[in-house]
Write a protein that holds these residues in place. Sequence first.
Motif, PDB file in Angstrom:
ATOM      1  N   VAL A   1      59.391  13.415  24.657  1.00 39.98           N
ATOM      2  CA  VAL A   1      59.506  14.463  24.866  1.00 39.98           C
ATOM      3  C   VAL A   1      58.623  14.361  26.420  1.00 39.98           C
ATOM      4  O   VAL A   1      59.173  15.281  27.337  1.00 39.98           O
ATOM      5  CB  VAL A   1      59.953  15.446  24.072  1.00 39.98           C
ATOM      6  CG1 VAL A   1      58.261  15.984  23.543  1.00 39.98           C
ATOM      7  CG2 VAL A   1      60.795  16.451  25.151  1.00 39.98           C
ATOM      8  N   LEU A   2      56.980  14.434  25.978  1.00 38.54           N
ATOM      9  CA  LEU A   2      56.163  15.153  26.442  1.00 38.54           C
ATOM     10  C   LEU A   2      56.268  13.935  28.361  1.00 38.54           C
ATOM     11  O   LEU A   2      55.808  14.943  29.354  1.00 38.54           O
ATOM     12  CB  LEU A   2      54.895  15.559  25.805  1.00 38.54           C
ATOM     13  CG  LEU A   2      53.622  16.105  26.727  1.00 38.54           C
ATOM     14  CD1 LEU A   2      53.739  17.183  26.753  1.00 38.54           C
ATOM     15  CD2 LEU A   2      51.897  16.005  25.580  1.00 38.54           C
ATOM     16  N   PRO A   3      56.004  13.039  27.990  1.00 37.90           N
ATOM     17  CA  PRO A   3      56.114  12.135  28.990  1.00 37.90           C
ATOM     18  C   PRO A   3      57.003  12.420  30.054  1.00 37.90           C
ATOM     19  O   PRO A   3      56.738  12.487  31.145  1.00 37.90           O
ATOM     20  CB  PRO A   3      55.795  10.477  28.391  1.00 37.90           C
ATOM     21  CG  PRO A   3      55.210  11.087  27.560  1.00 37.90           C
ATOM     22  CD  PRO A   3      55.867  12.602  26.549  1.00 37.90           C
TER      23      PRO A   3
ATOM     24  N   VAL B   1      60.053  16.857  15.746  1.00 36.28           N
ATOM     25  CA  VAL B   1      58.904  15.999  14.341  1.00 36.28           C
ATOM     26  C   VAL B   1      59.907  16.824  13.556  1.00 36.28           C
ATOM     27  O   VAL B   1      59.593  16.124  11.822  1.00 36.28           O
ATOM     28  CB  VAL B   1      57.328  16.661  14.974  1.00 36.28           C
ATOM     29  CG1 VAL B   1      56.528  16.354  13.184  1.00 36.28           C
ATOM     30  CG2 VAL B   1      56.699  15.684  15.342  1.00 36.28           C
ATOM     31  N   GLY B   2      60.134  17.987  13.682  1.00 35.08           N
ATOM     32  CA  GLY B   2      60.918  18.657  11.690  1.00 35.08           C
ATOM     33  C   GLY B   2      61.542  18.008  11.406  1.00 35.08           C
ATOM     34  O   GLY B   2      61.906  17.847  10.600  1.00 35.08           O
TER      35      GLY B   2
ATOM     36  N   ALA C   1      66.065   4.481  17.703  1.00 38.31           N
ATOM     37  CA  ALA C   1      64.896   4.885  18.182  1.00 38.31           C
ATOM     38  C   ALA C   1      65.498   5.149  19.399  1.00 38.31           C
ATOM     39  O   ALA C   1      64.831   6.300  20.178  1.00 38.31           O
ATOM     40  CB  ALA C   1      63.726   4.308  17.771  1.00 38.31           C
ATOM     41  N   VAL C   2      65.285   3.851  20.376  1.00 34.26           N
ATOM     42  CA  VAL C   2      65.656   3.817  21.492  1.00 34.26           C
ATOM     43  C   VAL C   2      66.257   4.715  22.225  1.00 34.26           C
ATOM     44  O   VAL C   2      65.997   5.290  23.228  1.00 34.26           O
ATOM     45  CB  VAL C   2      66.297   3.282  22.302  1.00 34.26           C
ATOM     46  CG1 VAL C   2      66.446   2.585  23.743  1.00 34.26           C
ATOM     47  CG2 VAL C   2      65.152   1.213  21.738  1.00 34.26           C
ATOM     48  N   GLN C   3      68.056   5.183  21.476  1.00 35.27           N
ATOM     49  CA  GLN C   3      68.295   6.678  21.699  1.00 35.27           C
ATOM     50  C   GLN C   3      67.726   7.775  22.114  1.00 35.27           C
ATOM     51  O   GLN C   3      68.084   8.395  23.150  1.00 35.27           O
ATOM     52  CB  GLN C   3      69.849   6.055  21.110  1.00 35.27           C
ATOM     53  CG  GLN C   3      70.262   7.360  22.021  1.00 35.27           C
ATOM     54  CD  GLN C   3      72.165   6.560  20.820  1.00 35.27           C
ATOM     55  OE1 GLN C   3      72.585   7.063  19.618  1.00 35.27           O
ATOM     56  NE2 GLN C   3      73.172   6.540  21.804  1.00 35.27           N
ATOM     57  N   GLY C   4      66.329   8.094  20.981  1.00 32.51           N
ATOM     58  CA  GLY C   4      66.473   9.130  20.338  1.00 32.51           C
ATOM     59  C   GLY C   4      65.414   9.063  21.845  1.00 32.51           C
ATOM     60  O   GLY C   4      65.109  10.599  22.786  1.00 32.51           O
ATOM     61  N   ALA C   5      64.375   7.992  22.495  1.00 31.32           N
ATOM     62  CA  ALA C   5      63.799   8.666  23.643  1.00 31.32           C
ATOM     63  C   ALA C   5      63.738   8.425  24.776  1.00 31.32           C
ATOM     64  O   ALA C   5      63.599   9.374  25.672  1.00 31.32           O
ATOM     65  CB  ALA C   5      62.808   7.087  23.078  1.00 31.32           C
TER      66      ALA C   5
ATOM     67  N   TRP D   1      66.952   6.802   8.009  1.00 31.95           N
ATOM     68  CA  TRP D   1      66.061   6.722   8.921  1.00 31.95           C
ATOM     69  C   TRP D   1      66.793   6.788  10.659  1.00 31.95           C
ATOM     70  O   TRP D   1      65.916   6.334  11.511  1.00 31.95           O
ATOM     71  CB  TRP D   1      65.013   4.882   8.977  1.00 31.95           C
ATOM     72  CG  TRP D   1      63.996   5.580   8.506  1.00 31.95           C
ATOM     73  CD1 TRP D   1      63.266   5.556   7.157  1.00 31.95           C
ATOM     74  CD2 TRP D   1      62.498   5.892   8.496  1.00 31.95           C
ATOM     75  NE1 TRP D   1      62.116   5.724   6.417  1.00 31.95           N
ATOM     76  CE2 TRP D   1      61.522   6.172   7.484  1.00 31.95           C
ATOM     77  CE3 TRP D   1      61.969   6.607  10.212  1.00 31.95           C
ATOM     78  CZ2 TRP D   1      60.269   6.212   8.145  1.00 31.95           C
ATOM     79  CZ3 TRP D   1      60.948   6.531  10.105  1.00 31.95           C
ATOM     80  CH2 TRP D   1      59.700   6.815   9.458  1.00 31.95           C
ATOM     81  N   THR D   2      67.870   6.565  10.331  1.00 33.23           N
ATOM     82  CA  THR D   2      68.770   6.364  11.741  1.00 33.23           C
ATOM     83  C   THR D   2      68.586   7.543  12.319  1.00 33.23           C
ATOM     84  O   THR D   2      69.173   7.981  12.899  1.00 33.23           O
ATOM     85  CB  THR D   2      70.767   5.673  11.328  1.00 33.23           C
ATOM     86  OG1 THR D   2      70.876   6.486  10.225  1.00 33.23           O
ATOM     87  CG2 THR D   2      70.342   3.935  10.224  1.00 33.23           C
ATOM     88  N   VAL D   3      68.505   8.844  11.891  1.00 31.90           N
ATOM     89  CA  VAL D   3      68.526   9.556  12.265  1.00 31.90           C
ATOM     90  C   VAL D   3      67.353  10.317  12.349  1.00 31.90           C
ATOM     91  O   VAL D   3      66.667  10.860  13.091  1.00 31.90           O
ATOM     92  CB  VAL D   3      69.132  10.682  10.516  1.00 31.90           C
ATOM     93  CG1 VAL D   3      68.861  12.082  11.363  1.00 31.90           C
ATOM     94  CG2 VAL D   3      70.420  10.337  10.605  1.00 31.90           C
ATOM     95  N   ALA D   4      66.026   9.703  11.846  1.00 30.50           N
ATOM     96  CA  ALA D   4      64.821  10.110  12.148  1.00 30.50           C
ATOM     97  C   ALA D   4      64.172   9.281  12.952  1.00 30.50           C
ATOM     98  O   ALA D   4      63.381   9.674  13.372  1.00 30.50           O
ATOM     99  CB  ALA D   4      63.674   9.769  10.153  1.00 30.50           C
ATOM    100  N   ALA D   5      64.685   7.901  13.332  1.00 31.91           N
ATOM    101  CA  ALA D   5      64.107   7.113  14.206  1.00 31.91           C
ATOM    102  C   ALA D   5      64.366   7.611  15.121  1.00 31.91           C
ATOM    103  O   ALA D   5      63.366   8.180  16.702  1.00 31.91           O
ATOM    104  CB  ALA D   5      64.509   5.844  14.060  1.00 31.91           C
ATOM    105  N   ALA D   6      66.030   8.209  15.519  1.00 31.20           N
ATOM    106  CA  ALA D   6      65.925   8.979  16.779  1.00 31.20           C
ATOM    107  C   ALA D   6      65.600  10.330  17.291  1.00 31.20           C
ATOM    108  O   ALA D   6      65.017  10.714  18.400  1.00 31.20           O
ATOM    109  CB  ALA D   6      67.840   9.158  16.403  1.00 31.20           C
ATOM    110  N   THR D   7      65.157  10.919  16.044  1.00 30.06           N
ATOM    111  CA  THR D   7      64.393  12.266  16.484  1.00 30.06           C
ATOM    112  C   THR D   7      62.849  11.745  17.121  1.00 30.06           C
ATOM    113  O   THR D   7      62.186  12.880  17.230  1.00 30.06           O
ATOM    114  CB  THR D   7      65.060  13.402  15.647  1.00 30.06           C
ATOM    115  OG1 THR D   7      64.649  12.703  14.638  1.00 30.06           O
ATOM    116  CG2 THR D   7      66.257  13.651  15.220  1.00 30.06           C
ATOM    117  N   GLY D   8      62.698  11.247  16.284  1.00 31.12           N
ATOM    118  CA  GLY D   8      61.619  10.889  16.169  1.00 31.12           C
ATOM    119  C   GLY D   8      60.644   9.892  17.324  1.00 31.12           C
ATOM    120  O   GLY D   8      60.484  10.361  17.858  1.00 31.12           O
ATOM    121  N   GLY D   9      62.278   9.295  17.682  1.00 31.41           N
ATOM    122  CA  GLY D   9      61.533   8.227  19.347  1.00 31.41           C
ATOM    123  C   GLY D   9      61.941  10.146  20.200  1.00 31.41           C
ATOM    124  O   GLY D   9      61.045   9.888  21.789  1.00 31.41           O
ATOM    125  N   LEU D  10      62.901  10.444  20.201  1.00 33.25           N
ATOM    126  CA  LEU D  10      62.480  12.303  21.420  1.00 33.25           C
ATOM    127  C   LEU D  10      61.890  13.048  20.850  1.00 33.25           C
ATOM    128  O   LEU D  10      60.669  13.253  21.999  1.00 33.25           O
ATOM    129  CB  LEU D  10      63.858  12.466  20.989  1.00 33.25           C
ATOM    130  CG  LEU D  10      64.364  13.805  21.569  1.00 33.25           C
ATOM    131  CD1 LEU D  10      66.112  14.396  21.701  1.00 33.25           C
ATOM    132  CD2 LEU D  10      63.503  15.013  21.516  1.00 33.25           C
TER     133      LEU D  10
END
Length: 428
Positions: free
Chosen positions: A89-91, A373-374, A133-137, A76-85
């Motif tokens: 990404v659209l906003p 998401v992938g 997650a914040v970093q990915g966002a 989840w330390t990887v999935a949270a970053a990519t999930g946040g992105l």
Amino acid sequence: MSPADTGASTTVGARLPASPDSPTDSRMAPGGPGYRRMSLALFLAGVATFALLYSTQALLPLISGEFGVAAGEASWTVAAATGGLALFVLPMSALSERYGRRTVMTASLAVAVAVGVLVPFAPSIGALVVLRAVQGAALAGLPASATAYLAEEVRPRALVTAIGLFVAGNSVGGMSGRVITGWVAQEWGWRVAVGVIGALAVACAVAFRLLLPAPRHFTPGSLRPRVLLGTVRDHLANPLLRRLYAIGALFMTVFGGVYTVIGYRLTEQPFGLPQGVVGSIFLVYLVGTVSASTAGRLVGRLGRRGALYLAGGTTAAGLLLSLGDRLALVLLGLVLITAGFFAGHAVASSAVSRTATTGRAQASALYQSAYYVGSSAGSTVGALAFHSGGWAGTVGVGLLAVVGVVGITLCGTRAARVAARREPVPAH
């Protein structure tokens, strides 16, 4: 290239530049003013993005050991970053339509590297996941804005090559981040390792801002929700764009799953490799640098769909080879997986930019959202499959995703043939 050639719909905007590669075209081209600075700037941005985004991926066995968690939870330390992105990404692309690509990309990198300073001090696995997650966002403003910047500032015939160089920067960032963290963590632990990646990202961010030419062809758009939703709706109504989004997501499902759990496999028997050597395995990313940067020539020879078939076949061959118990076979498998993934990603993302003639940031953002998401799905599902079925389980997930890529591309081939038959024959 006509819609019949690409399988594209003409519903996504109608504003096409006249004579796009004429001598009077003021956009950048290879050998022209600003092109090298732009290429280097976005290459460095790609390095920083992937180095930060996947900074914990090679360190998951160490993170599991310190916090006493299994592979699925550590992933989840990887999935949270990519999930946040993926979520933001659209906003962020909407902000880039209003305030400019360069402004949003600079702000995204600045916030992401600031969060990177805090990541090494995370007191628990939960806090680490939240920071990631914040970093990915924060990083979400960069991928879609970069491809939109290129679509506006680079001549169409050079677009695939230019985006390929940006994707190549992704591969270098992913590789250097994992190799550096592997060796640093072996001596000083994972916290120092992610701190070093943060420092590398700061240097890349500063160089990016100093090098990137000011945009000359950007026209501010609207932030009104109705306008933005209409643009997104138009993009999602385009069959070609929908196929490209799905292809990006499926390619990244393979890649995210494989590279999330490869560290666990190589540190376990029959390999039993030390952390530094496992980190060095990621040098195979250099293959992705080459395959991404040559994607333009590949499309020129085989066409977009032919290039996607080749990328999917290469990825599948790599997955099957990696099932062997000999290290040489695993390494060769990773080489093929990496080459196929980066080639497919470069082809699909550049096709999105060429297809959408208006609202390019939103078109690219939708692709990036599907792509990450992938990545999140691949990281999580790949880790769960590894926990329940070993490496064969992770490979099975990857092969299913590749079958999806090939199936979707076949649908595109069929749609293009139907469209070609419907075109009127010119009168002589």
